[in-house]
Scaffold this active site. Structure first.
Site, PDB file in Angstrom:
ATOM      1  N   CYS A 119      33.759  37.731  43.170  1.00 11.67           N
ATOM      2  CA  CYS A 119      34.577  36.719  42.496  1.00 11.67           C
ATOM      3  C   CYS A 119      35.219  37.293  41.231  1.00 11.67           C
ATOM      4  CB  CYS A 119      33.689  35.518  42.169  1.00 11.67           C
ATOM      5  SG  CYS A 119      34.413  34.314  41.046  1.00 11.67           S
ATOM      6  N   CYS A 152      34.557  35.284  38.049  1.00 18.62           N
ATOM      7  CA  CYS A 152      33.141  35.470  37.646  1.00 18.62           C
ATOM      8  C   CYS A 152      32.985  36.769  36.865  1.00 18.62           C
ATOM      9  CB  CYS A 152      32.226  35.511  38.876  1.00 18.62           C
ATOM     10  SG  CYS A 152      32.208  34.004  39.858  1.00 18.62           S
TER      11      CYS A 152
END
Length: 146
Positions: free
Chosen positions: A71, A74
């Site tokens: 991600c 993230c």
């Protein structure tokens, strides 16, 4: 003579519950069992096997980042999360749950998008937000400001 309230803190290494006087939280308390730092200022990695034990043995609020290595947002938020973990180390425990490695937790908390941040107080979810945040926004969210 004043009495000092003590808090229960889970050791991030061995998950042992430790009682620490509130007045000594800034003194880098160590685990009575394994000697690890209880409040190192680094996010604690939690998984399906350690999540409930950690929350049950920690009386400080716990901010959990549900994330995954693939991600982009993230990964972009990770340095800010580390920074806030250091600055709030004696006020809020910061933890990370890799959704790929902990699918049961992801399902249990209905994680639909990542990063998702959930603040737990007394072991119960108090609020959540999805999406990457900067350090100032993370700090406000973790301390009840947003």
């Amino acid at each position: 003579m004043t009495t000092s309230h003590s808090l229960l803190l889970a050791c991030p290494s061995c998950m042992t519950a430790n009682r620490v006087p509130e007045a000594r939280l800034d003194e880098d308390p160590k685990c009575g069992k394994c000697g690890a730092s209880l409040l190192s200022g680094k996010p604690v990695s939690l998984g399906d096997d350690s999540f409930d034990r950690f929350l049950a043995r920690t009386e400080l609020p716990v901010l959990v980042d549900f994330w995954a290595a693939w991600c982009g947002p993230c990964r972009a938020m990770a340095p800010a999360f580390e920074q806030v973990s250091r600055s709030l180390r004696s006020q809020v425990r910061l933890a990370k749950v890799d959704t790929e490695a902990a699918p049961n937790l992801s399902a249990r908390f209905a994680i639909r998008s990542i990063p998702t941040l959930i603040l737990f107080q007394n072991g119960q979810e108090s609020k959540r937000i999805s999406g990457a945040l900067d350090a100032a926004s993370l700090q406000r969210f973790a301390t009840g400001g947003g």
